[in-house]
Design a protein around this motif. Structure first.
Motif, PDB file in Angstrom:
ATOM      1  N   THR A 128       1.067  -1.138  -0.237  1.00  0.00           N
ATOM      2  CA  THR A 128       0.026  -0.104  -0.039  1.00  0.00           C
ATOM      3  C   THR A 128       0.917   1.096  -0.012  1.00  0.00           C
ATOM      4  OG1 THR A 128      -1.792  -1.457   1.088  1.00  0.00           O
ATOM      5  CG2 THR A 128      -1.793   1.144   1.207  1.00  0.00           C
ATOM      6  N   VAL A 129       1.820   1.126   0.963  1.00  0.00           N
ATOM      7  CA  VAL A 129       2.906   2.550   0.849  1.00  0.00           C
ATOM      8  C   VAL A 129       3.585   2.564  -0.261  1.00  0.00           C
ATOM      9  CG1 VAL A 129       4.928   3.360   2.172  1.00  0.00           C
ATOM     10  CG2 VAL A 129       3.124   2.302   3.309  1.00  0.00           C
ATOM     11  N   LEU A 130       4.094   1.414  -0.932  1.00  0.00           N
ATOM     12  CA  LEU A 130       4.583   1.381  -2.333  1.00  0.00           C
ATOM     13  C   LEU A 130       3.973   1.929  -3.382  1.00  0.00           C
ATOM     14  CD1 LEU A 130       7.386   0.755  -3.933  1.00  0.00           C
ATOM     15  CD2 LEU A 130       6.400  -1.579  -4.135  1.00  0.00           C
ATOM     16  N   ASP A 131       2.791   1.540  -3.479  1.00  0.00           N
ATOM     17  CA  ASP A 131       1.627   2.104  -4.293  1.00  0.00           C
ATOM     18  C   ASP A 131       1.438   3.495  -4.353  1.00  0.00           C
ATOM     19  OD1 ASP A 131       1.307  -0.391  -5.850  1.00  0.00           O
ATOM     20  OD2 ASP A 131      -0.565  -0.812  -4.845  1.00  0.00           O
ATOM     21  N   ARG A 132       1.375   3.962  -3.135  1.00  0.00           N
ATOM     22  CA  ARG A 132       1.240   5.592  -2.909  1.00  0.00           C
ATOM     23  C   ARG A 132       2.559   6.262  -3.379  1.00  0.00           C
ATOM     24  NH1 ARG A 132      -1.029   4.975   3.116  1.00  0.00           N
ATOM     25  NH2 ARG A 132      -3.166   4.243   2.565  1.00  0.00           N
ATOM     26  N   CYS A 133       3.699   5.696  -2.857  1.00  0.00           N
ATOM     27  CA  CYS A 133       4.745   6.292  -3.423  1.00  0.00           C
ATOM     28  C   CYS A 133       5.189   6.217  -5.010  1.00  0.00           C
ATOM     29  CB  CYS A 133       6.024   5.404  -2.722  1.00  0.00           C
ATOM     30  SG  CYS A 133       6.399   5.987  -0.967  1.00  0.00           S
ATOM     31  N   ILE A 134       4.728   5.135  -5.629  1.00  0.00           N
ATOM     32  CA  ILE A 134       4.704   5.013  -7.061  1.00  0.00           C
ATOM     33  C   ILE A 134       3.849   6.283  -7.755  1.00  0.00           C
ATOM     34  CG2 ILE A 134       4.063   3.545  -9.011  1.00  0.00           C
ATOM     35  CD1 ILE A 134       5.170   1.097  -7.657  1.00  0.00           C
ATOM     36  N   GLU A 135       2.776   6.416  -7.206  1.00  0.00           N
ATOM     37  CA  GLU A 135       1.769   7.106  -7.802  1.00  0.00           C
ATOM     38  C   GLU A 135       2.151   8.722  -7.398  1.00  0.00           C
ATOM     39  OE1 GLU A 135      -1.903   6.482  -5.399  1.00  0.00           O
ATOM     40  OE2 GLU A 135      -2.165   4.628  -6.227  1.00  0.00           O
ATOM     41  N   LYS A 136       3.076   8.909  -6.644  1.00  0.00           N
ATOM     42  CA  LYS A 136       3.714  10.421  -6.534  1.00  0.00           C
ATOM     43  C   LYS A 136       4.621  10.681  -7.954  1.00  0.00           C
ATOM     44  CE  LYS A 136       3.331  10.693  -1.645  1.00  0.00           C
ATOM     45  NZ  LYS A 136       3.957  10.657  -0.213  1.00  0.00           N
ATOM     46  N   LEU A 137       5.158   9.612  -8.436  1.00  0.00           N
ATOM     47  CA  LEU A 137       6.235   9.863  -9.529  1.00  0.00           C
ATOM     48  C   LEU A 137       5.547  10.364 -10.730  1.00  0.00           C
ATOM     49  CD1 LEU A 137       7.760   6.205  -9.469  1.00  0.00           C
ATOM     50  CD2 LEU A 137       8.737   8.272  -8.632  1.00  0.00           C
ATOM     51  N   CYS A 183      10.969   8.067  -0.576  1.00  0.00           N
ATOM     52  CA  CYS A 183       9.581   7.892  -0.188  1.00  0.00           C
ATOM     53  C   CYS A 183       9.564   6.864   0.887  1.00  0.00           C
ATOM     54  CB  CYS A 183       8.494   7.801  -1.459  1.00  0.00           C
ATOM     55  SG  CYS A 183       6.892   7.865  -1.099  1.00  0.00           S
ATOM     56  N   LEU A 184      10.156   5.540   0.315  1.00  0.00           N
ATOM     57  CA  LEU A 184       9.813   4.658   1.341  1.00  0.00           C
ATOM     58  C   LEU A 184      10.578   4.846   2.644  1.00  0.00           C
ATOM     59  CD1 LEU A 184      10.137   1.592  -1.322  1.00  0.00           C
ATOM     60  CD2 LEU A 184       8.107   2.322   0.077  1.00  0.00           C
ATOM     61  N   GLN A 185      11.686   5.564   2.339  1.00  0.00           N
ATOM     62  CA  GLN A 185      12.515   5.765   3.725  1.00  0.00           C
ATOM     63  C   GLN A 185      11.857   6.549   4.890  1.00  0.00           C
ATOM     64  OE1 GLN A 185      15.785   4.735   4.233  1.00  0.00           O
ATOM     65  NE2 GLN A 185      15.515   5.372   6.362  1.00  0.00           N
TER      66      GLN A 185
END
Length: 195
Positions: A128-137, A183-185
């Motif tokens: 879920t967090v990874l998908d949110r970070c990808i959507e910010k790209l 973002c993940l950090q």
């Protein structure tokens, strides 16, 4: 006593500066509006003409031929300026540039992640967090990252689908990976340490 009469030979490269220099300089100024640059391109034009004068066919006047050389010099200059401007703009708009100092060193060096990668892959919360970070790209980075790193498509297929070069693909992937690491950090790993 005979009067000294100097006959100018327009085809002689030694006379080109006197015969055509002012005209070529004005031509460059009318297009570039920069005295120093116009002078530089005048010199480059005369030098290129001098180097290539043996190949001058004579089907046009020397002045027309030199103007043709100058046109190419002006076009080359403008293209180079656009490439450099685009490079500067792309660096300034690069989302990863905020992570580095002017000398290329990290503002804040990334920390080593100590979590088990297999456990992360199994974690729904992490996805879920990874998908949110990808959507910010940016859109193109999202697309190539999902195709190459998530779906596992071959680089050549990604390049063909997105109509980009292999070099551009690597740049997009690098930027995406750097932004995702950051973002993940901040949204996963630092949160894990706090809990």
């Amino acid at each position: 006593m005979k009067a000294d009469i100097t006959v100018t030979d327009n085809n002689n490269p030694h006379n080109w500066l006197n015969d055509h220099g002012d005209y070529l300089y004005r031509y460059a100024m009318s297009r570039l509006h920069d005295e120093e640059l116009a002078s530089d391109l005048l010199q480059e034009t005369l030098l290129a003409g001098w180097k290539g004068h043996a190949g001058f066919s004579g089907s046009s006047s020397v002045r027309t031929w030199l103007v043709g050389i100058m046109k190419h010099k002006i076009i080359d200059h403008i293209r180079k300026e656009i490439r450099e401007r685009n490079l500067v703009e792309s660096v300034e708009s690069d989302p990863t540039s905020a992570y580095f100092d002017a000398d290329g060193s990290w503002h804040e060096a990334p920390q080593a992640w100590h979590e088990n990668p297999e456990a992360l892959c199994a974690s729904g919360q992490f996805h879920t967090v990874l998908d949110r970070c990808i959507e910010k790209l940016p859109e193109k980075q999202q697309l190539v990252f999902r195709m190459r790193d998530v779906s596992g498509e071959e680089s050549e297929a990604v390049c063909n689908t997105c109509d980009i070069s292999a070099t551009h693909l690597h740049v997009l992937l690098h930027r995406a990976r750097m932004a995702l690491r950051y973002c993940l950090q901040h949204h996963w790993f630092n949160q894990e340490e706090k809990s």
